[in-house]
Motif scaffolding. Structure first.
Motif, PDB file in Angstrom:
ATOM      1  N   ALA A  24       0.814  -1.212   0.000  1.00 33.69           N
ATOM      2  CA  ALA A  24       0.000   0.000   0.000  1.00 33.69           C
ATOM      3  C   ALA A  24       0.853   1.271   0.000  1.00 33.69           C
ATOM      4  O   ALA A  24       0.356   2.352  -0.319  1.00 33.69           O
ATOM      5  CB  ALA A  24      -0.938   0.000   1.200  1.00 33.69           C
ATOM      6  N   ARG A  25       2.122   1.173   0.342  1.00 35.19           N
ATOM      7  CA  ARG A  25       3.009   2.338   0.315  1.00 35.19           C
ATOM      8  C   ARG A  25       3.388   2.740  -1.111  1.00 35.19           C
ATOM      9  O   ARG A  25       3.824   3.869  -1.342  1.00 35.19           O
ATOM     10  CB  ARG A  25       4.278   2.056   1.125  1.00 35.19           C
ATOM     11  CG  ARG A  25       4.027   2.015   2.628  1.00 35.19           C
ATOM     12  CD  ARG A  25       5.313   1.761   3.410  1.00 35.19           C
ATOM     13  NE  ARG A  25       5.102   1.883   4.856  1.00 35.19           N
ATOM     14  CZ  ARG A  25       5.237   2.998   5.555  1.00 35.19           C
ATOM     15  NH1 ARG A  25       5.600   4.121   4.934  1.00 35.19           N
ATOM     16  NH2 ARG A  25       5.028   3.025   6.858  1.00 35.19           N
ATOM     17  N   GLY A  26       3.239   1.821  -2.058  1.00 35.41           N
ATOM     18  CA  GLY A  26       3.463   2.159  -3.458  1.00 35.41           C
ATOM     19  C   GLY A  26       4.879   1.912  -3.938  1.00 35.41           C
ATOM     20  O   GLY A  26       5.811   1.692  -3.159  1.00 35.41           O
ATOM     21  N   LEU A  27       5.020   1.970  -5.246  1.00 32.44           N
ATOM     22  CA  LEU A  27       6.273   1.614  -5.912  1.00 32.44           C
ATOM     23  C   LEU A  27       7.424   2.528  -5.513  1.00 32.44           C
ATOM     24  O   LEU A  27       8.547   2.057  -5.263  1.00 32.44           O
ATOM     25  CB  LEU A  27       6.048   1.672  -7.427  1.00 32.44           C
ATOM     26  CG  LEU A  27       6.989   0.897  -8.333  1.00 32.44           C
ATOM     27  CD1 LEU A  27       6.994  -0.577  -7.984  1.00 32.44           C
ATOM     28  CD2 LEU A  27       6.570   1.095  -9.789  1.00 32.44           C
ATOM     29  N   THR A  28       7.187   3.807  -5.428  1.00 28.82           N
ATOM     30  CA  THR A  28       8.272   4.746  -5.117  1.00 28.82           C
ATOM     31  C   THR A  28       8.860   4.465  -3.739  1.00 28.82           C
ATOM     32  O   THR A  28      10.084   4.435  -3.564  1.00 28.82           O
ATOM     33  CB  THR A  28       7.766   6.190  -5.192  1.00 28.82           C
ATOM     34  OG1 THR A  28       7.300   6.456  -6.524  1.00 28.82           O
ATOM     35  CG2 THR A  28       8.874   7.169  -4.844  1.00 28.82           C
ATOM     36  N   ALA A  29       8.015   4.251  -2.754  1.00 26.78           N
ATOM     37  CA  ALA A  29       8.493   4.008  -1.394  1.00 26.78           C
ATOM     38  C   ALA A  29       9.292   2.715  -1.288  1.00 26.78           C
ATOM     39  O   ALA A  29      10.225   2.618  -0.496  1.00 26.78           O
ATOM     40  CB  ALA A  29       7.309   3.969  -0.430  1.00 26.78           C
ATOM     41  N   LEU A  30       8.930   1.715  -2.094  1.00 27.64           N
ATOM     42  CA  LEU A  30       9.580   0.409  -1.984  1.00 27.64           C
ATOM     43  C   LEU A  30      10.785   0.242  -2.903  1.00 27.64           C
ATOM     44  O   LEU A  30      11.423  -0.819  -2.902  1.00 27.64           O
ATOM     45  CB  LEU A  30       8.573  -0.709  -2.274  1.00 27.64           C
ATOM     46  CG  LEU A  30       7.428  -0.893  -1.278  1.00 27.64           C
ATOM     47  CD1 LEU A  30       6.705  -2.210  -1.534  1.00 27.64           C
ATOM     48  CD2 LEU A  30       7.912  -0.836   0.160  1.00 27.64           C
ATOM     49  N   ARG A  31      11.145   1.263  -3.674  1.00 26.84           N
ATOM     50  CA  ARG A  31      12.249   1.114  -4.627  1.00 26.84           C
ATOM     51  C   ARG A  31      13.557   0.647  -3.983  1.00 26.84           C
ATOM     52  O   ARG A  31      14.269  -0.182  -4.565  1.00 26.84           O
ATOM     53  CB  ARG A  31      12.466   2.409  -5.405  1.00 26.84           C
ATOM     54  CG  ARG A  31      11.417   2.635  -6.481  1.00 26.84           C
ATOM     55  CD  ARG A  31      11.790   3.700  -7.488  1.00 26.84           C
ATOM     56  NE  ARG A  31      10.695   3.942  -8.411  1.00 26.84           N
ATOM     57  CZ  ARG A  31      10.433   3.194  -9.477  1.00 26.84           C
ATOM     58  NH1 ARG A  31      11.208   2.152  -9.746  1.00 26.84           N
ATOM     59  NH2 ARG A  31       9.414   3.478 -10.263  1.00 26.84           N
ATOM     60  N   PRO A  32      13.941   1.127  -2.783  1.00 22.52           N
ATOM     61  CA  PRO A  32      15.189   0.620  -2.187  1.00 22.52           C
ATOM     62  C   PRO A  32      15.150  -0.885  -1.922  1.00 22.52           C
ATOM     63  O   PRO A  32      16.180  -1.560  -1.990  1.00 22.52           O
ATOM     64  CB  PRO A  32      15.300   1.419  -0.882  1.00 22.52           C
ATOM     65  CG  PRO A  32      14.526   2.675  -1.143  1.00 22.52           C
ATOM     66  CD  PRO A  32      13.374   2.247  -1.992  1.00 22.52           C
ATOM     67  N   PHE A  33      13.972  -1.421  -1.607  1.00 25.24           N
ATOM     68  CA  PHE A  33      13.825  -2.862  -1.419  1.00 25.24           C
ATOM     69  C   PHE A  33      13.903  -3.584  -2.769  1.00 25.24           C
ATOM     70  O   PHE A  33      14.602  -4.589  -2.918  1.00 25.24           O
ATOM     71  CB  PHE A  33      12.480  -3.188  -0.766  1.00 25.24           C
ATOM     72  CG  PHE A  33      12.323  -2.712   0.643  1.00 25.24           C
ATOM     73  CD1 PHE A  33      12.618  -3.546   1.707  1.00 25.24           C
ATOM     74  CD2 PHE A  33      11.849  -1.437   0.916  1.00 25.24           C
ATOM     75  CE1 PHE A  33      12.446  -3.115   3.020  1.00 25.24           C
ATOM     76  CE2 PHE A  33      11.675  -1.004   2.216  1.00 25.24           C
ATOM     77  CZ  PHE A  33      11.980  -1.845   3.273  1.00 25.24           C
TER      78      PHE A  33
END
Length: 309
Positions: free
Chosen positions: A168-177
């Motif tokens: 739910a945080r979205g693609l941008t937030a999860l990019r480092p993962f």
């Protein structure tokens, strides 16, 4: 070689319900109190299969925290890196499961929200070659988790099950993962939430472009879809009597990671994951039905008509 798990350490309070309702009323009864947490379930399953594992996370010093730690230790997981916070409440998940095995989960994160990057770094040393992560609730814990993953040594493989909360945080937030991710495990709903794409392969394409090596989409009774940059494979589920789907995706991830560790082909790894998940749904709760390697190997041979490599 050791697999390090990092994610919320919870205890699941399971309730058997006639049905799952919204703005309604139905009968249920308390069934069990069991240790849980997505990454913890996967690490537990890997340990049952014979993999050397460690876990890094936080619990309170309450009875739930003791249960969470002792359950992992009972199957050989190194729990020395789990931080125990005095006076804190261990995370809880209230799970309502209907007669068809469908479920509704309500998360009370407790001390998981106080996680720091230092808590996670306690589990990392030269013996760790693979890290598997799931999610935490709250911005502070998310940032600590993100910073820990971004700083992993270059040669460490990383698998990730973001679940509904992180998706739910979205693609941008999860990019480092995603940029560090060897294997990414998602449900169909999580894939669509994370990418905003209705068409599965379009959403998967965004994730591969973000740096993920292989995306694995679990589809419940329809099986799973594995996609790499130039290849994909759909594998049907195994027909078994479903008692409870809690933890089925965590068990699937364990089987898939196990196959990669063993160096099996992608299809064999996916099929082995399917076998491990088939055991999980036959039991009540996330861990009760998880198989030993011998049991999973036997079912694999019966289902697919060939032995494991």
């Amino acid at each position: 070689m050791r697999v390090l798990g990092c994610g919320a350490l919870n205890v699941d309070y399971l309730f058997a319900a006639d049905s799952l309702v919204t703005d309604g009323e139905t009968f249920c009864h308390a069934a069990e109190r069991q240790p849980g947490g997505s990454a913890a379930n996967t690490i537990y399953a890997l340990a049952r299969l014979g993999v050397a594992c460690r876990f890094a996370g936080v619990t309170g010093d309450d009875p739930d925290g003791l249960l969470a730690r002792e359950s992992l230790a009972a199957v050989g997981v190194d729990t020395g890196s789990i931080a125990v916070k005095a006076g804190a409440t261990t995370g809880r998940v209230f799970c309502f499961v209907d007669k068809a095995g469908h479920r509704a989960l309500y998360v009370c994160p407790g001390v998981n929200s106080e996680l720091t990057a230092a808590d996670l770094r306690r589990g990392l040393d030269a013996t760790v070659t693979w890290v598997h992560a799931s999610s935490f609730v709250g911005d502070a814990a998310f940032k600590a988790h993100r910073d820990f993953i971004a700083a992993l040594p270059a040669g460490t493989r990383f698998s990730f099950a973001p679940g509904a909360i992180y998706s739910a945080r979205g693609l941008t937030a999860l990019r480092p993962f995603l940029a560090r991710c060897t294997l990414l495990f998602l449900t169909v709903a999580e894939l669509r939430t994370l990418t905003g794409q209705v068409e599965l392969l379009a959403g998967v394409g965004q994730l591969l472009a973000a740096g993920v090596g292989t995306v694995v989409v679990t589809r419940g009774g329809e099986g799973s879809l594995q996609v790499a940059s130039d290849w994909h494979h759909a594998e049907p589920a195994i027909g078994v009597t479903v008692r409870d789907t809690t933890g089925a995706g965590d068990a699937f991830a364990a089987g898939f990671i196990f196959g990669w560790i063993r160096g099996w082909s992608p299809v064999v790894a996916q099929r082995f994951a399917t076998v491990v998940a088939s055991f999980a749904v036959e039991g009540w709760g996330a861990r009760a039905g998880l198989p030993s390697f011998a049991a999973a190997k036997e079912r694999f041979g019966k289902v697919y008509g060939v032995p494991l490599p």
